[in-house]
Design a protein around this motif. Structure first.
Motif, PDB file in Angstrom:
ATOM      1  N   ASN A 262       0.819  -1.240  -0.169  1.00  0.00           N
ATOM      2  CA  ASN A 262       0.136  -0.022   0.017  1.00  0.00           C
ATOM      3  C   ASN A 262       0.837   1.245  -0.051  1.00  0.00           C
ATOM      4  OD1 ASN A 262      -2.189  -1.660   0.118  1.00  0.00           O
ATOM      5  ND2 ASN A 262      -2.604  -1.231   2.282  1.00  0.00           N
ATOM      6  N   PHE A 263       2.070   1.255   0.619  1.00  0.00           N
ATOM      7  CA  PHE A 263       2.885   2.472   0.421  1.00  0.00           C
ATOM      8  C   PHE A 263       3.294   2.518  -0.921  1.00  0.00           C
ATOM      9  CE2 PHE A 263       7.139   4.543   0.263  1.00  0.00           C
ATOM     10  CZ  PHE A 263       6.959   5.210   1.541  1.00  0.00           C
ATOM     11  N   GLY A 264       3.650   1.333  -1.615  1.00  0.00           N
ATOM     12  CA  GLY A 264       3.879   1.379  -3.210  1.00  0.00           C
ATOM     13  C   GLY A 264       2.677   2.129  -3.921  1.00  0.00           C
ATOM     14  N   ALA A 265       1.589   1.901  -3.443  1.00  0.00           N
ATOM     15  CA  ALA A 265       0.270   2.306  -4.114  1.00  0.00           C
ATOM     16  C   ALA A 265       0.154   3.975  -4.014  1.00  0.00           C
ATOM     17  CB  ALA A 265      -0.855   1.720  -3.670  1.00  0.00           C
TER      18      ALA A 265
ATOM     19  N   PRO B 167       2.624  -0.683  -8.349  1.00  0.00           N
ATOM     20  CA  PRO B 167       2.682  -0.452  -6.690  1.00  0.00           C
ATOM     21  C   PRO B 167       4.038  -1.734  -6.271  1.00  0.00           C
ATOM     22  CG  PRO B 167       0.640  -0.035  -6.874  1.00  0.00           C
ATOM     23  CD  PRO B 167       0.945  -0.568  -8.134  1.00  0.00           C
ATOM     24  N   MET B 168       3.627  -3.014  -6.551  1.00  0.00           N
ATOM     25  CA  MET B 168       4.499  -4.124  -6.203  1.00  0.00           C
ATOM     26  C   MET B 168       6.107  -3.681  -6.605  1.00  0.00           C
ATOM     27  SD  MET B 168       4.657  -8.124  -7.228  1.00  0.00           S
ATOM     28  CE  MET B 168       5.304  -7.745  -8.641  1.00  0.00           C
ATOM     29  N   GLN B 169       6.212  -3.417  -7.897  1.00  0.00           N
ATOM     30  CA  GLN B 169       7.513  -3.046  -8.547  1.00  0.00           C
ATOM     31  C   GLN B 169       8.042  -1.685  -7.975  1.00  0.00           C
ATOM     32  OE1 GLN B 169       7.532  -6.609 -10.286  1.00  0.00           O
ATOM     33  NE2 GLN B 169       9.353  -5.278 -10.091  1.00  0.00           N
ATOM     34  N   MET B 170       7.224  -0.843  -7.776  1.00  0.00           N
ATOM     35  CA  MET B 170       7.716   0.452  -6.982  1.00  0.00           C
ATOM     36  C   MET B 170       8.303   0.221  -5.757  1.00  0.00           C
ATOM     37  SD  MET B 170       5.171   3.681  -8.208  1.00  0.00           S
ATOM     38  CE  MET B 170       5.056   4.295  -9.921  1.00  0.00           C
ATOM     39  N   LEU B 171       7.575  -0.590  -4.924  1.00  0.00           N
ATOM     40  CA  LEU B 171       7.914  -0.619  -3.527  1.00  0.00           C
ATOM     41  C   LEU B 171       9.299  -1.589  -3.355  1.00  0.00           C
ATOM     42  CD1 LEU B 171       7.524  -0.577  -0.558  1.00  0.00           C
ATOM     43  CD2 LEU B 171       6.159  -2.385  -0.434  1.00  0.00           C
ATOM     44  N   GLY B 172       9.472  -2.519  -4.458  1.00  0.00           N
ATOM     45  CA  GLY B 172      10.567  -3.273  -4.680  1.00  0.00           C
ATOM     46  C   GLY B 172      11.699  -2.485  -4.953  1.00  0.00           C
ATOM     47  N   ALA B 173      11.725  -1.485  -5.806  1.00  0.00           N
ATOM     48  CA  ALA B 173      12.484  -0.722  -6.220  1.00  0.00           C
ATOM     49  C   ALA B 173      13.205   0.282  -5.206  1.00  0.00           C
ATOM     50  CB  ALA B 173      12.417   0.086  -7.536  1.00  0.00           C
TER      51      ALA B 173
END
Length: 344
Positions: A17-20, A72-78
């Protein structure tokens, strides 16, 4: 869930959700620029990997209409392997990132060659929620009686807007909450935007955002996407922003979720999941992505600004043609729930 993951051996437990929330900052700014400065419209969301792959195969000529944002998943991963690594003073190479997702297609997205930054995979592995449930049971963890534990900070702290991405219309609602205020410099008078909430199919609305009559559409279920995409190809689609989710109720009905064998079970489960998500949003003190203090800190300390050099490098991507265009299809889809909605 956070408590269970720690007992399974994870050192840090963050929340997508942070990535969202980050996605809203980037995607919302991208939409504003396209509307005010010129760019391919309508702009489509890009957080559903099934939808992205569908577009790459069936409508490769429309790929410039997709937002360049990673999911969001990939953003948070990065961010875990850059900002998070700096905060924890660890080398990115020593981080192994596992995402827990309701979607089987996220496993494909994780492996896309372009989903990496500075030589590191954004996300190393994806497990579905169903696989996590199996793992918890296999380890003999009494999930129902675990204490509630917080997600790790700051990459686990999110707004109410970030929490509604999992339902159809959630991305649109979160984007309007932030986009309205960024465009008008005024407070959004009502945060619960019922006109984008709904069921499978196509929902459309017109939203008065200052002087702009913003035209939006929400598509739930890929079989319903053909109608709008054909109109875009024909130059007959005047919407500004379109959300597309591959699954009929959004991510809550994803293929990686616990199995529901009977139609009655599906209806009841989707209703309960949707109610839980919207209730979670309503209970949040902060319900807009741009007001999340941890998002503000992220941009102040690390990213600089949405669509800036650092965020473009880490959080945005490109899409590629994977097919020769749409095959013959016979889809007769009617638009549901036409609505005019003005915010004064």
């Amino acid at each position: 869930m956070a408590a269970a993951l720690r007992r399974l051996g994870f050192d840090r437990v963050y929340d997508t959700n942070f990535g969202a929330d980050v996605t809203i900052m980037e995607e919302g700014t991208e939409l504003i620029r396209r509307v005010t400065e010129g760019g391919p419209l309508p702009m489509f969301t890009s957080c559903c990997p099934a939808w992205v792959r569908f577009a790459e195969i069936e409508y490769p000529d429309l790929l410039d209409h997709l937002s360049s944002c990673k999911s969001p998943m990939q953003m948070l991963g990065a961010l875990i392997k850059s900002y998070g690594a700096q905060l924890d003073e660890v080398e990115p190479a020593n981080i192994y990132s596992v995402a827990i997702m309701p979607c089987t297609c996220k496993q494909f997205e994780c492996d896309r060659p372009e989903m990496e930054s500075d030589g590191y995979r954004d996300v190393d592995e994806v497990l579905t929620t169903r696989e996590l449930a199996y793992w918890i049971k296999q380890r003999g963890i009494d999930f129902a009686n675990l204490p509630d534990e917080e997600f790790d900070s700051p990459l686990g702290q999110y707004s109410g807007a970030g929490s509604i991405f999992g339902v159809t219309g959630g991305v649109m609602e979160a984007a309007i909450r932030t986009g309205y205020e960024l465009l008008t410099n005024e407070k959004l008078p009502k945060l619960q935007l019922d006109f984008v909430r709904g069921e499978e199919g196509i929902r459309v609305a017109e939203v008065q955002v200052g002087k702009l009559q913003l035209k939006v559409a929400v598509v739930a279920g890929l079989q319903h996407a053909y109608q709008l995409l054909d109109r875009v190809q024909a130059g007959e689609c005047d919407y500004h922003f379109i959300e597309v989710m591959g699954c009929p109720a959004g991510c809550i009905s994803g293929g990686g979720q616990p199995k529901l064998m009977l139609e009655k079970q599906r209806i009841e489960a989707y209703r309960a999941r949707k109610s839980s998500i919207y209730g979670h949003d309503a209970a949040h003190q902060v319900r807009k992505s741009h007001e999340n203090p941890h998002i503000i800190k992220l941009y102040d300390e690390f990213l600089g600004e949405p669509l800036g050099h650092v965020s473009h490098h880490l959080l945005h991507t490109t899409f590629q043609q994977r097919g020769t265009g749409k095959q013959s299809h016979s889809n007769t889809i009617s638009t549901k729930g036409d609505a005019d909605y003005s915010i004064h």
